[in-house]
Design a protein around this motif. Structure first.
Motif, short mmCIF file in Angstrom:
data_model
loop_
_atom_site.label_atom_id
_atom_site.label_comp_id
_atom_site.label_asym_id
_atom_site.label_seq_id
_atom_site.Cartn_x
_atom_site.Cartn_y
_atom_site.Cartn_z
N VAL A 20 -26.29 -0.84 -29.82
CA VAL A 20 -27.09 -1.71 -28.50
C VAL A 20 -26.99 -2.49 -28.28
O VAL A 20 -27.06 -3.18 -29.02
CB VAL A 20 -28.28 -1.51 -27.65
CG1 VAL A 20 -28.89 -1.64 -26.92
CG2 VAL A 20 -28.46 0.47 -27.42
N SER A 22 -28.71 -6.09 -25.34
CA SER A 22 -28.73 -6.10 -24.35
C SER A 22 -29.27 -7.12 -23.80
O SER A 22 -29.45 -7.80 -24.68
CB SER A 22 -29.59 -4.60 -24.16
OG SER A 22 -30.35 -4.34 -22.67
N ARG A 89 -30.52 -7.42 -15.62
CA ARG A 89 -30.00 -7.12 -16.95
C ARG A 89 -28.44 -6.35 -16.68
O ARG A 89 -27.58 -6.08 -16.17
CB ARG A 89 -30.68 -5.73 -16.89
CG ARG A 89 -32.69 -5.48 -17.19
CD ARG A 89 -32.95 -4.57 -17.89
NE ARG A 89 -32.68 -3.47 -16.37
CZ ARG A 89 -32.73 -2.49 -16.25
NH1 ARG A 89 -32.68 -1.61 -16.98
NH2 ARG A 89 -32.42 -1.52 -15.37
N GLU A 91 -26.14 -5.16 -20.42
CA GLU A 91 -25.75 -3.33 -21.49
C GLU A 91 -24.90 -3.54 -22.00
O GLU A 91 -23.83 -3.32 -21.41
CB GLU A 91 -26.97 -2.52 -21.33
CG GLU A 91 -26.11 -1.35 -20.08
CD GLU A 91 -27.05 -0.14 -20.00
OE1 GLU A 91 -27.61 -0.48 -20.33
OE2 GLU A 91 -26.32 0.44 -19.87
N THR A 213 -34.81 -0.40 -25.40
CA THR A 213 -33.10 0.16 -24.50
C THR A 213 -33.04 1.42 -25.98
O THR A 213 -33.18 2.41 -25.65
CB THR A 213 -32.23 -0.30 -24.08
OG1 THR A 213 -32.97 -1.22 -23.02
CG2 THR A 213 -30.94 0.35 -23.53
N ARG A 216 -35.95 4.12 -25.92
CA ARG A 216 -36.17 4.92 -25.40
C ARG A 216 -35.01 6.05 -25.76
O ARG A 216 -35.10 7.44 -25.27
CB ARG A 216 -35.48 4.02 -23.56
CG ARG A 216 -35.03 5.23 -22.46
CD ARG A 216 -36.09 6.62 -22.39
NE ARG A 216 -36.08 7.24 -21.36
CZ ARG A 216 -36.87 8.62 -21.20
NH1 ARG A 216 -37.47 8.84 -22.06
NH2 ARG A 216 -36.70 9.27 -20.49
N LEU A 232 -41.02 -0.27 -20.73
CA LEU A 232 -39.58 -0.41 -20.18
C LEU A 232 -39.20 0.04 -18.29
O LEU A 232 -38.23 -0.46 -17.89
CB LEU A 232 -39.22 1.57 -20.30
CG LEU A 232 -37.21 1.30 -20.45
CD1 LEU A 232 -36.84 0.09 -21.04
CD2 LEU A 232 -36.79 2.70 -21.46
N GLU A 236 -37.16 -2.64 -16.13
CA GLU A 236 -36.29 -1.91 -15.15
C GLU A 236 -36.45 -2.10 -14.48
O GLU A 236 -35.55 -2.02 -13.44
CB GLU A 236 -36.21 -0.12 -15.31
CG GLU A 236 -35.71 -0.04 -16.82
CD GLU A 236 -35.86 1.61 -17.29
OE1 GLU A 236 -35.23 1.97 -18.25
OE2 GLU A 236 -36.52 2.51 -16.42
#
Length: 269
Positions: A20, A22, A89, A91, A213, A216, A232, A236
């Motif tokens: 990830v 992000s 955001r 990613e 992230t 999750r 989270l 979001e």
């Protein structure tokens, strides 16, 4: 207009299940306001010198001796600042399994087309998945800006990676010059940089979203935990530019690096 993107990684240590990158994008003025508010909240009692999500989760480091409620309150107060000032955001995510398969295929193809010395250099830079997420984060973002016919440019700031980070920038510049990224220079005219997250406060927000992230993904896919963490859910609320890669997409990207193979003199001079 000039935007700044602040990005952190989670999972490039190859401990799975996913890699990830992000972070967040916003305008310079918003980031200045963010930094003042973030610093104020860091110093509110109980105070911390910096924020690191792993330390908050484990109750160690800056959060040694804190109660669960104190940790949760501090995190939620910091998240409120992120939601107030971040524009988007961003990613780049792919599964370790998918990367390993596509990466192996890519190296086999490259080995057929390069002399052993050049191939050893290619193999070394792609041995760490950070480099690919680093590239795919920016190429996908630039493609999105192009599709939107944006008039904005964006400077990317990544968390410090030492020698790896320096090598990634060096190779990005070479690829940027000779591979199918030329049109993206309009949106990313300046080379990306790596900075210390303790000094550049927006990188602490990037650490927060990158950790949440990846966690999750682990909880949902490996532990079958359906419910999202409240933190989270709050994060979001900031609009996302989704950028997730399966094996097929990864192979397609690697194929762009093969056809045509860049001139060795240009890539390795």
């Amino acid at each position: 207009a000039v935007l700044k993107a602040y990005v952190d990684d989670s999972g490039s240590d190859r401990k799975g299940p996913a890699y990830v990158l992000s972070g967040y994008v916003s305008d310079v003025d918003s980031w200045d306001s963010f930094a003042r508010e973030w610093d104020r909240l860091l110093n509110e009692t109980p105070a911390i010198k910096y924020f690191k999500m792993q330390e908050a989760e484990s109750g160690k480091g800056q959060f040694e001796g804190w109660s669960d409620d104190e940790i949760k309150d501090k995190i939620c107060s910091l998240i409120s600042i992120v939601c107030q000032y971040a524009k988007n955001r961003i990613e780049c995510i792919f599964w370790q399994e998918h990367y390993d398969i596509a990466h192996t295929w890519f190296l086999v193809q490259m080995q057929k087309q390069m002399n052993p010395l050049v191939f050893s250099k290619v193999k070394r830079i792609f041995s760490n998945p950070y480099f690919l997420t680093f590239c795919l984060m920016m190429t996908d973002y630039a493609n999105r800006m192009e599709m939107e016919n944006s008039s904005e440019i964006t400077d990317f700031v990544f968390d410090s990676q030492g020698k790896l980070g320096r090598n990634c920038v060096k190779w990005w510049k070479r690829m940027h010059a000779v591979l199918p990224f030329e049109r993206q220079r309009k949106y990313l005219p300046n080379e990306p940089v790596h900075r210390d997250e303790q000094m550049f406060l927006p990188l602490q927000a990037a650490d927060l979203i990158a950790w949440q992230t990846r966690r999750r993904l682990y909880e949902y896919h490996d532990c079958n935990i359906q419910a999202k963490r409240p933190e989270l859910i709050m994060l979001e609320t900031t609009p996302l530019f989704p950028n997730r890669w399966n094996e097929g997409r990864l192979r397609e990207f690697f194929a762009q690096l093969l056809v045509p193979v860049p001139a060795e003199a240009m890539l390795y001079r």
